[in-house]
Scaffold this motif. Structure first.
Motif, PDB file in Angstrom:
ATOM      1  N   ARG A  25       0.830  -1.212   0.000  1.00  0.00           N
ATOM      2  CA  ARG A  25       0.000   0.000   0.000  1.00  0.00           C
ATOM      3  C   ARG A  25       0.860   1.256   0.000  1.00  0.00           C
ATOM      4  O   ARG A  25       0.596   2.219  -0.723  1.00  0.00           O
ATOM      5  N   ASN A  62       2.082   1.651  -3.414  1.00  0.00           N
ATOM      6  CA  ASN A  62       1.002   2.092  -4.297  1.00  0.00           C
ATOM      7  C   ASN A  62       0.738   3.578  -4.162  1.00  0.00           C
ATOM      8  O   ASN A  62       0.398   4.254  -5.134  1.00  0.00           O
ATOM      9  N   GLU A  63       0.851   4.084  -2.940  1.00  0.00           N
ATOM     10  CA  GLU A  63       0.524   5.491  -2.692  1.00  0.00           C
ATOM     11  C   GLU A  63       1.683   6.432  -2.953  1.00  0.00           C
ATOM     12  O   GLU A  63       1.546   7.645  -2.806  1.00  0.00           O
ATOM     13  N   THR A  96      -5.560  -7.587  -2.423  1.00  0.00           N
ATOM     14  CA  THR A  96      -6.231  -6.314  -2.739  1.00  0.00           C
ATOM     15  C   THR A  96      -5.214  -5.266  -3.182  1.00  0.00           C
ATOM     16  O   THR A  96      -5.440  -4.534  -4.145  1.00  0.00           O
ATOM     17  N   GLU A  97      -4.091  -5.175  -2.477  1.00  0.00           N
ATOM     18  CA  GLU A  97      -3.091  -4.173  -2.851  1.00  0.00           C
ATOM     19  C   GLU A  97      -2.475  -4.490  -4.209  1.00  0.00           C
ATOM     20  O   GLU A  97      -2.172  -3.582  -4.983  1.00  0.00           O
ATOM     21  N   MET A 155      -4.093  -5.972  -6.616  1.00  0.00           N
ATOM     22  CA  MET A 155      -5.142  -5.586  -7.573  1.00  0.00           C
ATOM     23  C   MET A 155      -5.049  -4.100  -7.858  1.00  0.00           C
ATOM     24  O   MET A 155      -5.153  -3.670  -9.014  1.00  0.00           O
ATOM     25  N   ILE A 156      -4.867  -3.314  -6.805  1.00  0.00           N
ATOM     26  CA  ILE A 156      -4.791  -1.868  -6.984  1.00  0.00           C
ATOM     27  C   ILE A 156      -3.554  -1.501  -7.786  1.00  0.00           C
ATOM     28  O   ILE A 156      -3.602  -0.645  -8.678  1.00  0.00           O
ATOM     29  N   PHE A 175      -2.038  -3.292 -10.096  1.00  0.00           N
ATOM     30  CA  PHE A 175      -2.278  -3.637 -11.496  1.00  0.00           C
ATOM     31  C   PHE A 175      -3.291  -2.706 -12.138  1.00  0.00           C
ATOM     32  O   PHE A 175      -3.120  -2.249 -13.265  1.00  0.00           O
TER      33      PHE A 175
END
Lengths: 304, 197
Positions: free
Chosen positions: B72, B75-76, B132-133, B135-136, B138
């Motif tokens: 995460r 991702n951020e 989930t992370e 998925m985000i 991708f």
């Protein structure tokens, strides 16, 4: 004998003008399907309507330009579009100035809708042009109630007329749509909610089973409307009968590539309204990995 | 010195349990042996975890959360997709090196003893924080045009299968060089495999 002033036992009926811009008549057709149409028509004075018996013909309307209580505008607006030889630019503005309440009936009148696609630069809604408030009646917006929809549900119109009759204020959203009708999402009340919950998808029209969000581009989870609360023809809705919602009440209607769901690496590009991506994916990912037998079977199996 | 909270104690129990499980395997490790390693009574251990299966499940949730939080953060970050791939590979290998018991548990207990997890960890529910992370990662990579659009599982399998495989081989002491020296080429391979044309 003292003079007794007699109050009229029936207050004066609301004077209603129904004016059409560039239209397919869909909202009129919808209106004609209101089960309480007879009662409603008895309770108003219809100064003009393109199809129903009324006090004035279109020619007389354009000549007299009378005052009214409610002006219902159906269809998209273009300043040069003419009715009975009068350009809409002056016709609409004059009637709008002489009325107390204005209803934009349907998505074309509300946002430009389908007919805006023909000439996006010049055609718009009466207050809004898609999401922008640049329509001709934007300065009169406090008089306007938006009933977007393609068509708008007849009960939505009778709701507004009854509220006006009873002198009750109508709470509206940022597009002047009544919250009572448009606060809900089309997603609320869909019979397929359990399939949405457990991510069991349908991949073609007309099935009783399966959610239409993932494979068929259903716009229900981010479209405002009460289609699954106040049913159409009192029996059903698009999604209940197996076709996806096309988002017709929103300013973005009509969208491109309807009936398909845009995905990025198998993940829907648009999330249900207000649901953060992370939250949606955490639940969807988990749900997708289960297999619930009851939900994968037919509801009514002819062979048992 | 402040008394450790129940949460802190739970985490220190889990860390010790992870070491035992990854060294000795799921079936060889018992609750009494875990209790002994920690220095508490078996009864007290059962206050924290009602059974070995529940402990096994809590361990996988714990690891998934650690990995999920790390991804995460990546991702951020305001970095490119290629840089994110480098960062994820680096993070994964760093955890494999600094906290080997976590990835080892995942590979050698979770993936290899499905029967243990079938009742309490159906599908991907226990690794959801981590998946989930990914998925985000991708979804955003495709959305911004840097990655090719394709089925999620094809891409996920490529990325995670590759990383898991490398850590597995490293755990077998087959790699001649230190794990981190492979990071850059691995990240490059992943990027070239997934990037848009």
């Amino acid at each position: 004998m003292p003079k007794i002033s007699i109050m009229p036992s029936n207050p004066a009926k609301l004077r209603v003008i129904w004016l059409q811009g560039i239209t397919c008549n869909g909202n009129t057709h919808s209106f004609l399907n209101d089960p309480s149409l007879g009662t409603l028509l008895d309770s108003i004075e219809l100064l003009h309507h393109p199809l129903l018996p009324c006090a004035k013909t279109l020619k007389e309307l354009v000549k007299k330009l009378p005052k009214s209580d409610i002006l219902i505008f159906e269809g998209a607006y273009s300043p040069s579009f003419e009715r009975a030889g009068m350009a809409m630019e002056s016709l609409l503005m004059t009637l709008a100035l002489k009325t107390k309440h204005i209803i934009s009936m349907g998505s074309c009148a509300s946002f430009g809708g389908i007919f805006k696609e023909n000439d996006p630069e010049h055609i718009s809604g009466i207050v809004f042009d898609k999401e922008n408030d640049s329509g001709p009646l934007r300065d009169m917006r406090k008089k306007v109630i938006t009933l977007s929809g393609c068509p708008a549900h007849p009960k939505w119109l009778s709701f507004v007329i009854e509220m006006i009759k009873a002198n009750k204020p109508i709470l509206v959203d940022e597009y002047r749509r009544p919250r009572e009708l448009y606060a809900y999402l089309v997603h609320n009340g869909c019979l397929r909610n359990e399939y949405f919950e457990w991510k069991v998808d349908s991949d073609h029209f007309g099935t009783k089973e399966g959610c239409l969000f993932y494979a068929q581009g259903c716009q229900g989870p981010f479209t405002h409307g009460s289609c699954n609360k106040i049913l159409w023809n009192e029996v059903s809705s698009k999604t209940r009968s197996g076709t996806p919602c096309v988002g017709c009440t929103e300013p973005t209607f009509p969208k491109r590539d309807l009936f398909t769901t845009k995905t990025y690496m198998s993940i829907p590009s648009e999330m249900p309204l207000g649901i953060p991506k992370r939250s949606y994916l955490a639940l969807a990912g988990a749900a997708k990995s289960f297999h619930i037998k009851r939900l994968e079977e037919r509801l009514i199996d002819d062979h048992t | 010195m402040a008394r450790p909270t129940k949460e802190d104690r739970k985490i220190s129990i889990m860390t010790k349990a992870l070491e035992l499980f990854s060294k000795e395997g799921f079936y060889q490790t018992t609750m009494p042996s875990i209790a002994e390693k920690i220095g508490m009574s078996v009864g007290n251990l059962y206050n924290y975890f009602t059974s070995k299966e529940m402990l096994a499940k809590d361990l996988i949730l714990y690891i998934a959360n650690i990995l999920g939080d790390e991804i995460r953060k990546i991702n951020e970050s305001p970095i490119s997709t290629q840089e994110k791939i480098e960062a994820i590979v680096h993070m994964y290998f760093r955890i494999a090196k600094d906290r080997p018991e976590t990835i080892e548990y995942f590979l050698r207990v979770y993936l290899s003893n499905r029967e243990v997890f079938q009742n309490c960890c159906e599908g991907m529910i226990c690794v959801s924080a981590f998946v989930t992370e990914m998925m985000i990662f991708f979804e955003e990579g495709v959305r911004c045009g840097e990655l090719r659009d394709q089925d999620f599982f094809s891409a996920f399998g490529l990325f995670m299968g590759y990383l898991g495989g490398m850590v597995f081989i490293h755990g077998e002491n087959i790699l001649p060089k230190p794990l981190e020296s492979y990071e850059h080429t691995i990240a490059e391979n992943i990027y070239y495999a997934l990037k848009s044309r």
